[in-house]
Design a protein around this motif. Structure first.
Motif, short mmCIF file in Angstrom:
data_model
loop_
_atom_site.label_atom_id
_atom_site.label_comp_id
_atom_site.label_asym_id
_atom_site.label_seq_id
_atom_site.Cartn_x
_atom_site.Cartn_y
_atom_site.Cartn_z
N THR A 216 14.98 34.26 27.03
CA THR A 216 15.48 34.09 25.67
C THR A 216 14.33 33.95 24.68
O THR A 216 14.49 34.22 23.49
CB THR A 216 16.38 32.84 25.58
N VAL A 217 13.18 33.52 25.20
CA VAL A 217 11.98 33.41 24.37
C VAL A 217 10.84 34.11 25.10
O VAL A 217 10.51 33.74 26.23
CB VAL A 217 11.60 31.93 24.11
N ARG A 218 10.26 35.10 24.48
CA ARG A 218 9.16 35.82 25.10
C ARG A 218 7.86 35.04 24.90
O ARG A 218 7.67 34.34 23.92
CB ARG A 218 9.02 37.22 24.51
N GLY A 219 6.97 35.18 25.88
CA GLY A 219 5.70 34.48 25.80
C GLY A 219 4.69 35.25 24.96
O GLY A 219 5.03 36.21 24.26
N SER A 220 3.45 34.82 25.07
CA SER A 220 2.38 35.48 24.32
C SER A 220 2.02 36.81 24.97
O SER A 220 2.63 37.23 25.95
CB SER A 220 1.15 34.57 24.30
N GLY A 221 0.99 37.46 24.43
CA GLY A 221 0.55 38.74 24.96
C GLY A 221 -0.03 38.64 26.36
O GLY A 221 -0.23 39.65 27.03
N ALA A 222 -0.30 37.41 26.83
CA ALA A 222 -0.85 37.22 28.17
C ALA A 222 0.22 37.33 29.25
O ALA A 222 -0.09 37.42 30.44
CB ALA A 222 -1.53 35.85 28.27
N ILE A 223 1.49 37.33 28.85
CA ILE A 223 2.60 37.38 29.80
C ILE A 223 3.06 38.81 29.99
O ILE A 223 3.31 39.54 29.03
CB ILE A 223 3.78 36.52 29.30
N SER A 224 3.18 39.23 31.26
CA SER A 224 3.66 40.58 31.56
C SER A 224 5.18 40.58 31.71
O SER A 224 5.74 39.63 32.25
CB SER A 224 3.03 41.08 32.87
#
Length: 224
Positions: A216-224
């Motif tokens: 429901t909430v996407r992480g930062s750019g470090a998360i694939s």
């Protein structure tokens, strides 16, 4: 009359087959420890590890003399995403653990290091009073032979039994629904990627994979 003859012949044939199968089953001997680890990659150290070259499973072999002996366990992050509460070089946790034999299983027990008693004091008689130990894992013994005990440790290392890798939610966090969640640990995708045994310690590197199919909430750019 012919029907009776056929039925009797069939019964004898089935009975004979069962007897032969039973005899063959009885002749099969259990594997020795040497046979179990034959052809596997050995990582010799304080605890010997043997990796199956086909499945990647790890068999740990400890000595009976190492039972009921406290060992220091600690975890640190080699690399991780800050969204999940990890970052390179972060020290995570330290605890005392013991291997204890319980019938056909090895229990890994966490002991409290918070109290120390003078053994010559009468108070030492109550050293274990009102103290709770934690059984972190209970693993089936695969083989016990000549003072050595072997058991599979893949599920142990590919789980959170020894250490909670995922972040612990704060029950008082009013913005919890707005924060990124790692999802569930996937032991099928997680990997033991390095084994570094030494005479006095063992270092195991695990790549933990978490899956969240509907974030429901996407992480930062470090998360694939």
């Amino acid at each position: 009359m012919k029907l009776t003859t056929l039925t009797l012949a069939l019964s004898i044939a089935l009975g004979s087959s069962y007897t032969v199968a039973a005899e063959k089953k009885e002749e099969k001997k259990p594997q020795t420890l040497s046979e179990m680890i034959k052809g596997q990659t050995e990582f010799a150290g304080i605890f010997n590890l043997y990796q199956d070259e086909k499945t990647g499973d790890h068999l740990m072999v400890i000595n009976e003399s190492q039972l009921d002996t406290p060992f220091v366990y600690f975890a640190h992050t080699i690399d991780g995403a800050t969204d999940a509460g990890h970052f390179r070089g972060a020290y995570r946790e330290t605890k005392l653990i013991e291997f204890r034999k319980y019938f056909d299983r090895i229990d890994i027990v966490s002991k409290t290091p918070r109290y120390l008693f003078n053994e010559n004091s009468a108070l030492a008689k109550a050293s274990e009073a009102n103290i709770s130990e934690a059984v972190l894992a209970s693993i089936k013994i695969e083989k016990q032979e000549e003072g050595k005990i072997a058991f599979n440790v893949n599920k142990l290392f590919l789980s959170e039994a020894l250490h909670k890798v995922s972040p612990t939610p704060n029950p008082n966090d009013k913005n919890a629904k707005k924060r990124f969640k790692v999802g569930k640990l996937d032991d099928k995708k997680s990997r033991i990627i390095k084994q570094r045994p030494y005479p006095n310690n063992l270092d195991v590197v695990v790549d933990y994979v978490f899956t969240n199919s509907s974030p429901t909430v996407r992480g930062s750019g470090a998360i694939s």
